[in-house]
Design a protein around this motif. Structure first.
Motif, PDB file in Angstrom:
ATOM      1  N   LEU A   1      16.870  18.460  11.832  1.00 23.32           N
ATOM      2  CA  LEU A   1      16.431  17.164  12.595  1.00 23.32           C
ATOM      3  C   LEU A   1      14.409  17.674  12.952  1.00 23.32           C
ATOM      4  O   LEU A   1      14.542  16.824  12.797  1.00 23.32           O
ATOM      5  CB  LEU A   1      16.609  17.767  14.385  1.00 23.32           C
ATOM      6  N   PRO A   2      14.280  18.555  13.720  1.00 18.55           N
ATOM      7  CA  PRO A   2      13.072  19.656  13.214  1.00 18.55           C
ATOM      8  C   PRO A   2      12.367  18.311  11.967  1.00 18.55           C
ATOM      9  O   PRO A   2      10.671  18.072  11.905  1.00 18.55           O
ATOM     10  CB  PRO A   2      12.409  20.668  13.873  1.00 18.55           C
ATOM     11  N   VAL A   3      12.326  19.514  10.765  1.00 20.36           N
ATOM     12  CA  VAL A   3      11.531  18.833   9.689  1.00 20.36           C
ATOM     13  C   VAL A   3      12.016  16.811   9.495  1.00 20.36           C
ATOM     14  O   VAL A   3      11.040  17.050   9.187  1.00 20.36           O
ATOM     15  CB  VAL A   3      12.608  19.705   8.479  1.00 20.36           C
ATOM     16  N   ILE A   4      12.835  16.544   9.695  1.00 18.04           N
ATOM     17  CA  ILE A   4      12.997  15.058   9.780  1.00 18.04           C
ATOM     18  C   ILE A   4      11.658  14.724  10.819  1.00 18.04           C
ATOM     19  O   ILE A   4      11.015  13.708  10.014  1.00 18.04           O
ATOM     20  CB  ILE A   4      14.174  14.445   9.666  1.00 18.04           C
TER      21      ILE A   4
ATOM     22  N   PHE B   1       0.978  -1.227  -0.439  1.00 19.49           N
ATOM     23  CA  PHE B   1      -0.243   0.112  -0.464  1.00 19.49           C
ATOM     24  C   PHE B   1       0.838   1.629  -0.010  1.00 19.49           C
ATOM     25  O   PHE B   1       2.022   1.535   0.539  1.00 19.49           O
ATOM     26  CB  PHE B   1      -1.246   0.190   1.385  1.00 19.49           C
ATOM     27  N   PHE B   2       0.314   2.242  -1.119  1.00 19.65           N
ATOM     28  CA  PHE B   2       1.035   3.019  -1.281  1.00 19.65           C
ATOM     29  C   PHE B   2       0.183   4.384  -1.056  1.00 19.65           C
ATOM     30  O   PHE B   2      -0.646   4.450  -1.447  1.00 19.65           O
ATOM     31  CB  PHE B   2       2.199   3.670  -2.193  1.00 19.65           C
ATOM     32  N   SER B   3       0.753   5.629  -0.717  1.00 16.66           N
ATOM     33  CA  SER B   3      -0.228   6.532   0.096  1.00 16.66           C
ATOM     34  C   SER B   3      -0.527   7.957  -1.222  1.00 16.66           C
ATOM     35  O   SER B   3       0.971   8.188  -1.631  1.00 16.66           O
ATOM     36  CB  SER B   3       0.155   7.168   1.218  1.00 16.66           C
ATOM     37  N   PRO B   4      -1.219   7.652  -1.658  1.00 15.20           N
ATOM     38  CA  PRO B   4      -1.309   8.626  -2.740  1.00 15.20           C
ATOM     39  C   PRO B   4      -0.831   9.882  -3.295  1.00 15.20           C
ATOM     40  O   PRO B   4      -0.725  10.241  -3.764  1.00 15.20           O
ATOM     41  CB  PRO B   4      -2.823   7.995  -3.289  1.00 15.20           C
ATOM     42  N   HIS B   5      -1.329  10.491  -1.931  1.00 14.16           N
ATOM     43  CA  HIS B   5      -1.427  11.736  -1.880  1.00 14.16           C
ATOM     44  C   HIS B   5      -0.533  12.138  -0.251  1.00 14.16           C
ATOM     45  O   HIS B   5      -0.938  12.969  -0.059  1.00 14.16           O
ATOM     46  CB  HIS B   5      -2.783  12.724  -1.448  1.00 14.16           C
ATOM     47  N   SER B   6       0.547  11.293  -0.415  1.00 15.43           N
ATOM     48  CA  SER B   6       1.584  11.900   0.798  1.00 15.43           C
ATOM     49  C   SER B   6       2.322  13.021   0.979  1.00 15.43           C
ATOM     50  O   SER B   6       2.861  12.589   0.218  1.00 15.43           O
ATOM     51  CB  SER B   6       1.861  10.660   1.579  1.00 15.43           C
ATOM     52  N   TRP B   7       2.048  14.344   1.748  1.00 19.76           N
ATOM     53  CA  TRP B   7       3.676  15.149   1.824  1.00 19.76           C
ATOM     54  C   TRP B   7       4.335  14.876   2.741  1.00 19.76           C
ATOM     55  O   TRP B   7       5.211  15.819   2.532  1.00 19.76           O
ATOM     56  CB  TRP B   7       2.212  16.035   1.909  1.00 19.76           C
ATOM     57  N   GLN B   8       4.264  13.958   3.484  1.00 16.36           N
ATOM     58  CA  GLN B   8       5.212  13.196   4.226  1.00 16.36           C
ATOM     59  C   GLN B   8       7.027  12.836   3.755  1.00 16.36           C
ATOM     60  O   GLN B   8       8.010  13.477   4.099  1.00 16.36           O
ATOM     61  CB  GLN B   8       4.923  12.370   5.421  1.00 16.36           C
ATOM     62  N   PRO B   9       6.934  12.174   2.514  1.00 19.47           N
ATOM     63  CA  PRO B   9       7.505  11.781   1.617  1.00 19.47           C
ATOM     64  C   PRO B   9       8.632  13.420   1.273  1.00 19.47           C
ATOM     65  O   PRO B   9       9.902  13.939   1.407  1.00 19.47           O
ATOM     66  CB  PRO B   9       7.987  11.058   0.238  1.00 19.47           C
ATOM     67  N   LEU B  10       7.954  14.255   0.364  1.00 19.75           N
ATOM     68  CA  LEU B  10       8.465  15.192   0.868  1.00 19.75           C
ATOM     69  C   LEU B  10       8.952  16.445   1.635  1.00 19.75           C
ATOM     70  O   LEU B  10      10.558  17.077   1.848  1.00 19.75           O
ATOM     71  CB  LEU B  10       7.987  16.672   0.309  1.00 19.75           C
ATOM     72  N   SER B  11       8.577  15.428   2.754  1.00 19.99           N
ATOM     73  CA  SER B  11       9.379  16.569   3.965  1.00 19.99           C
ATOM     74  C   SER B  11      10.720  16.306   4.546  1.00 19.99           C
ATOM     75  O   SER B  11      11.274  16.383   4.418  1.00 19.99           O
ATOM     76  CB  SER B  11       7.973  16.853   5.154  1.00 19.99           C
ATOM     77  N   LEU B  12      10.475  14.536   4.532  1.00 19.18           N
ATOM     78  CA  LEU B  12      11.934  14.481   4.587  1.00 19.18           C
ATOM     79  C   LEU B  12      12.700  14.094   4.124  1.00 19.18           C
ATOM     80  O   LEU B  12      13.890  14.195   4.444  1.00 19.18           O
ATOM     81  CB  LEU B  12      11.126  12.332   4.884  1.00 19.18           C
ATOM     82  N   ALA B  13      12.307  14.512   2.881  1.00 20.15           N
ATOM     83  CA  ALA B  13      12.895  14.492   1.689  1.00 20.15           C
ATOM     84  C   ALA B  13      14.237  16.164   1.865  1.00 20.15           C
ATOM     85  O   ALA B  13      15.624  16.550   1.599  1.00 20.15           O
ATOM     86  CB  ALA B  13      13.198  14.410   0.533  1.00 20.15           C
ATOM     87  N   ILE B  14      13.018  17.069   2.031  1.00 18.40           N
ATOM     88  CA  ILE B  14      13.552  18.388   2.335  1.00 18.40           C
ATOM     89  C   ILE B  14      14.838  18.295   3.692  1.00 18.40           C
ATOM     90  O   ILE B  14      15.814  18.614   4.203  1.00 18.40           O
ATOM     91  CB  ILE B  14      12.324  19.592   2.609  1.00 18.40           C
TER      92      ILE B  14
ATOM     93  N   GLY C   1       7.830  15.286   9.721  1.00 18.91           N
ATOM     94  CA  GLY C   1       8.125  13.948   8.438  1.00 18.91           C
ATOM     95  C   GLY C   1       8.091  12.725   8.383  1.00 18.91           C
ATOM     96  O   GLY C   1       7.235  11.923   8.572  1.00 18.91           O
ATOM     97  N   LEU C   2       8.518  12.361   9.879  1.00 28.71           N
ATOM     98  CA  LEU C   2       8.412  11.042  10.286  1.00 28.71           C
ATOM     99  C   LEU C   2       7.335  10.510  11.076  1.00 28.71           C
ATOM    100  O   LEU C   2       6.861   9.598  10.965  1.00 28.71           O
ATOM    101  CB  LEU C   2       9.466  10.600  10.862  1.00 28.71           C
ATOM    102  N   PHE C   3       7.106  11.094  11.747  1.00 28.16           N
ATOM    103  CA  PHE C   3       5.822  10.988  12.871  1.00 28.16           C
ATOM    104  C   PHE C   3       4.711  11.416  11.444  1.00 28.16           C
ATOM    105  O   PHE C   3       3.470  10.761  11.678  1.00 28.16           O
ATOM    106  CB  PHE C   3       5.866  12.924  13.502  1.00 28.16           C
TER     107      PHE C   3
END
Length: 132
Positions: A110-113, A77-90, A116-118
């Motif tokens: 560190l807070p951005v990561i 299962f992959f989230s179709p509209h998740s913004w979290q990978p973008l936050s983790l990438a940044i 995004g992880l949370f």
């Protein structure tokens, strides 16, 4: 999995031969050590794949008459509209830039990561006792 196991074991034999030739010819310890470590990693992966292939059913990759569609299945299962990978990438990009430009940049990454992880872990969590 039998094919992959054999491939890694033959790769390990090749890397071992190259490590011996390189070590005798160059007398350089760092490259020789790296090649021997690569041999060890290849033999571990090859042994694992060969050992696991004996315990599981024959896969489509081991059947010479199999089609590509025989190995197809559900990937997950992959989230179709998740913004979290973008936050983790940044956050990850900022962390790696912190290694280059200064460790102080890690205080901002560190807070951005963590956000995004949370957000990615709890994206579909709605709680057990949540009221509508």
């Amino acid at each position: 999995m039998k094919i992959q196991g054999r491939m890694f074991i033959w790769l390990a034999v090749f890397i071992l031969a190259m490590a011996i030739v390189y070590g005798v010819w160059s007398k350089e310890p760092v490259g020789t050590t790296a090649l021997f470590l690569a041999f060890g990693l290849s033999i571990m992966i090859g042994y694992y794949l060969a050992f696991t292939a004996r315990r599981v059913d024959t896969g489509a990759q081991d059947n010479k008459e199999a089609d590509v569609a025989d190995d197809a299945g559900e990937l997950g299962f992959f989230s179709p509209h998740s913004w979290q990978p973008l936050s983790l990438a940044i956050g990850g990009a900022l962390a790696f830039l912190g290694i280059i430009f200064g460790w102080w940049l890690l205080y901002f990454s560190l807070p951005v990561i963590l956000v995004g992880l949370f957000g990615w872990v709890f994206e579909y969590y709605h709680g057990v006792n949540r009221t509508q």
